[in-house]
Scaffold this motif. Structure first.
Motif, PDB file in Angstrom:
ATOM      1  N   TYR A   1       0.745  -1.115  -0.193  1.00  0.00           N
ATOM      2  CA  TYR A   1       0.025  -0.125  -0.105  1.00  0.00           C
ATOM      3  C   TYR A   1       0.950   1.395  -0.041  1.00  0.00           C
ATOM      4  N   VAL A   2       0.482   2.420  -0.619  1.00  0.00           N
ATOM      5  CA  VAL A   2       1.129   3.411  -0.429  1.00  0.00           C
ATOM      6  C   VAL A   2       0.766   4.037   0.976  1.00  0.00           C
ATOM      7  N   PHE A   3       1.697   4.241   1.798  1.00  0.00           N
ATOM      8  CA  PHE A   3       1.182   4.801   3.118  1.00  0.00           C
ATOM      9  C   PHE A   3       1.434   6.264   3.010  1.00  0.00           C
ATOM     10  N   LYS A   4       2.179   6.863   2.174  1.00  0.00           N
ATOM     11  CA  LYS A   4       2.336   8.435   2.339  1.00  0.00           C
ATOM     12  C   LYS A   4       3.172   8.770   1.145  1.00  0.00           C
ATOM     13  N   ALA A   5       2.772   9.504   0.278  1.00  0.00           N
ATOM     14  CA  ALA A   5       3.321  10.061  -1.037  1.00  0.00           C
ATOM     15  C   ALA A   5       3.892  11.465  -0.555  1.00  0.00           C
ATOM     16  N   LEU A   6       5.179  11.660  -0.720  1.00  0.00           N
ATOM     17  CA  LEU A   6       5.976  13.022  -0.141  1.00  0.00           C
ATOM     18  C   LEU A   6       6.566  13.304  -1.686  1.00  0.00           C
TER      19      LEU A   6
ATOM     20  N   LYS B   1       9.678  14.033  -2.145  1.00  0.00           N
ATOM     21  CA  LYS B   1      11.080  13.245  -2.735  1.00  0.00           C
ATOM     22  C   LYS B   1      10.963  11.724  -2.429  1.00  0.00           C
ATOM     23  N   GLU B   2       9.917  11.360  -1.648  1.00  0.00           N
ATOM     24  CA  GLU B   2       9.860   9.882  -1.643  1.00  0.00           C
ATOM     25  C   GLU B   2       8.431   9.241  -1.179  1.00  0.00           C
ATOM     26  N   THR B   3       8.307   8.127  -1.675  1.00  0.00           N
ATOM     27  CA  THR B   3       7.004   7.563  -1.591  1.00  0.00           C
ATOM     28  C   THR B   3       7.098   6.432  -0.283  1.00  0.00           C
ATOM     29  N   VAL B   4       6.450   6.469   0.538  1.00  0.00           N
ATOM     30  CA  VAL B   4       6.500   5.378   1.745  1.00  0.00           C
ATOM     31  C   VAL B   4       5.738   4.457   1.343  1.00  0.00           C
ATOM     32  N   ILE B   5       5.930   3.071   1.239  1.00  0.00           N
ATOM     33  CA  ILE B   5       5.231   2.071   0.961  1.00  0.00           C
ATOM     34  C   ILE B   5       5.002   0.889   2.065  1.00  0.00           C
ATOM     35  N   GLU B   6       3.971   0.641   2.377  1.00  0.00           N
ATOM     36  CA  GLU B   6       3.772  -0.326   3.521  1.00  0.00           C
ATOM     37  C   GLU B   6       3.608  -1.842   2.878  1.00  0.00           C
ATOM     38  N   ILE B   7       4.485  -2.559   3.446  1.00  0.00           N
ATOM     39  CA  ILE B   7       4.287  -4.056   3.079  1.00  0.00           C
ATOM     40  C   ILE B   7       3.753  -4.718   4.151  1.00  0.00           C
ATOM     41  N   GLN B   8       2.370  -5.055   4.051  1.00  0.00           N
ATOM     42  CA  GLN B   8       1.549  -5.852   4.963  1.00  0.00           C
ATOM     43  C   GLN B   8       1.562  -7.174   4.748  1.00  0.00           C
ATOM     44  N   TYR B   9       1.839  -8.133   5.707  1.00  0.00           N
ATOM     45  CA  TYR B   9       1.891  -9.433   5.410  1.00  0.00           C
ATOM     46  C   TYR B   9       1.040 -10.314   6.389  1.00  0.00           C
ATOM     47  N   TYR B  10       0.352 -11.389   5.732  1.00  0.00           N
ATOM     48  CA  TYR B  10      -0.547 -12.239   6.594  1.00  0.00           C
ATOM     49  C   TYR B  10       0.412 -13.776   6.644  1.00  0.00           C
ATOM     50  N   ARG B  11       0.069 -14.084   8.057  1.00  0.00           N
ATOM     51  CA  ARG B  11       0.576 -15.457   8.039  1.00  0.00           C
ATOM     52  C   ARG B  11      -0.385 -16.738   7.927  1.00  0.00           C
ATOM     53  N   LYS B  12       0.409 -17.495   7.414  1.00  0.00           N
ATOM     54  CA  LYS B  12      -0.502 -18.935   7.287  1.00  0.00           C
ATOM     55  C   LYS B  12      -0.838 -19.521   8.611  1.00  0.00           C
ATOM     56  N   SER B  13      -0.286 -19.289   9.364  1.00  0.00           N
ATOM     57  CA  SER B  13      -0.431 -19.895  10.874  1.00  0.00           C
ATOM     58  C   SER B  13      -1.622 -19.184  11.707  1.00  0.00           C
ATOM     59  N   ASN B  14      -1.934 -17.816  11.169  1.00  0.00           N
ATOM     60  CA  ASN B  14      -3.169 -17.263  11.638  1.00  0.00           C
ATOM     61  C   ASN B  14      -4.616 -17.643  10.992  1.00  0.00           C
ATOM     62  N   LEU B  15      -4.551 -18.569  10.029  1.00  0.00           N
ATOM     63  CA  LEU B  15      -5.694 -18.732   9.160  1.00  0.00           C
ATOM     64  C   LEU B  15      -6.247 -20.021   9.871  1.00  0.00           C
ATOM     65  N   ASN B  16      -7.335 -20.191   9.522  1.00  0.00           N
ATOM     66  CA  ASN B  16      -8.526 -21.403  10.257  1.00  0.00           C
ATOM     67  C   ASN B  16      -7.685 -22.727   9.939  1.00  0.00           C
ATOM     68  N   PRO B  17      -7.589 -23.469  11.003  1.00  0.00           N
ATOM     69  CA  PRO B  17      -6.700 -24.679  10.694  1.00  0.00           C
ATOM     70  C   PRO B  17      -7.240 -25.562   9.610  1.00  0.00           C
ATOM     71  N   ASP B  18      -8.501 -25.659   9.183  1.00  0.00           N
ATOM     72  CA  ASP B  18      -8.872 -26.547   8.016  1.00  0.00           C
ATOM     73  C   ASP B  18      -8.250 -25.821   6.901  1.00  0.00           C
ATOM     74  N   TYR B  19      -8.521 -24.442   6.731  1.00  0.00           N
ATOM     75  CA  TYR B  19      -7.869 -23.896   5.635  1.00  0.00           C
ATOM     76  C   TYR B  19      -6.422 -23.694   5.710  1.00  0.00           C
ATOM     77  N   PHE B  20      -5.779 -23.702   6.603  1.00  0.00           N
ATOM     78  CA  PHE B  20      -4.197 -23.998   6.668  1.00  0.00           C
ATOM     79  C   PHE B  20      -3.976 -25.167   6.169  1.00  0.00           C
ATOM     80  N   GLU B  21      -4.557 -26.412   6.328  1.00  0.00           N
ATOM     81  CA  GLU B  21      -4.203 -27.850   5.724  1.00  0.00           C
ATOM     82  C   GLU B  21      -4.028 -27.514   4.312  1.00  0.00           C
ATOM     83  N   LYS B  22      -5.032 -26.691   3.742  1.00  0.00           N
ATOM     84  CA  LYS B  22      -5.068 -26.823   2.310  1.00  0.00           C
ATOM     85  C   LYS B  22      -4.013 -25.952   1.569  1.00  0.00           C
TER      86      LYS B  22
END
Length: 171
Positions: free
Chosen positions: A87-92, A94-115
């Motif tokens: 995501y663009v966090f802030k556009a200045l 002289k620079e654009t600050v980009i947020e890298i946001q990640y989701y973990r597999k281990s935080n998902l529902n156990p049934d979906y995690f197995e898939k």
């Protein structure tokens, strides 16, 4: 995708994000990028608005870094990465600050995690659109980190038009 191509995928996603931001916003978008990194579990809230506010409060204190420094965090989490969103966090000027946001597999529902446990991480470049920009109108990319008078004026007009439309539909 492999562990080694992680940085290349982030670079490609960042370039796509800059292009998307240039097409959809009225801001000048710098091609000099710095990055902040977030685990989606950092943010608390019951709905999208609360999570957005929490995200902004936490991220505004993070120090933007070059890509090679944030890649180390992602490489450490690689086996557990499910989804990586930029995501663009802030556009200045002289620079654009980009947020890298990640989701973990281990935080998902156990049934979906197995898939999906053996799947490679997915990469997405995203911008959130205000209601008034759904029809293709340009908007302030910095509105979530403060915005400006033009954004608030467009938001006011959108709310006014939306309420008028809803009243007509009720009749």
């Amino acid at each position: 995708m492999t562990h080694e191509s992680l940085e290349k995928n982030i670079e490609i996603s960042a370039v796509r994000l800059i292009k998307l931001a240039e097409e959809r916003s009225w801001n000048k978008i710098s091609h000099h990028m710095t990055f902040i990194i977030s685990d989606c579990n950092e943010f608390k809230g019951e709905n999208f608005g609360e999570i957005r506010k929490s995200r902004w409060k936490i991220n505004r204190y993070k120090i933007p870094q070059p890509l090679d420094q944030v890649i180390g965090v992602l490489k450490n989490e690689y086996e557990d990465l499910y989804d990586v969103n930029l995501y663009v966090f802030k556009a200045l000027r002289k620079e654009t600050v980009i947020e890298i946001q990640y989701y973990r597999k281990s935080n998902l529902n156990p049934d979906y995690f197995e898939k999906i446990k053996d799947n490679q991480p997915m990469f997405h470049s995203k911008i959130t659109l205000p209601g008034y920009a759904l029809d293709g109108a340009k908007f302030d990319i910095n509105r979530e980190s403060g915005g400006g008078p033009r954004h608030y004026w467009n938001l006011f007009l959108y709310e006014f038009k939306y309420r008028r439309m809803m009243k007509k539909m009720e009749k």
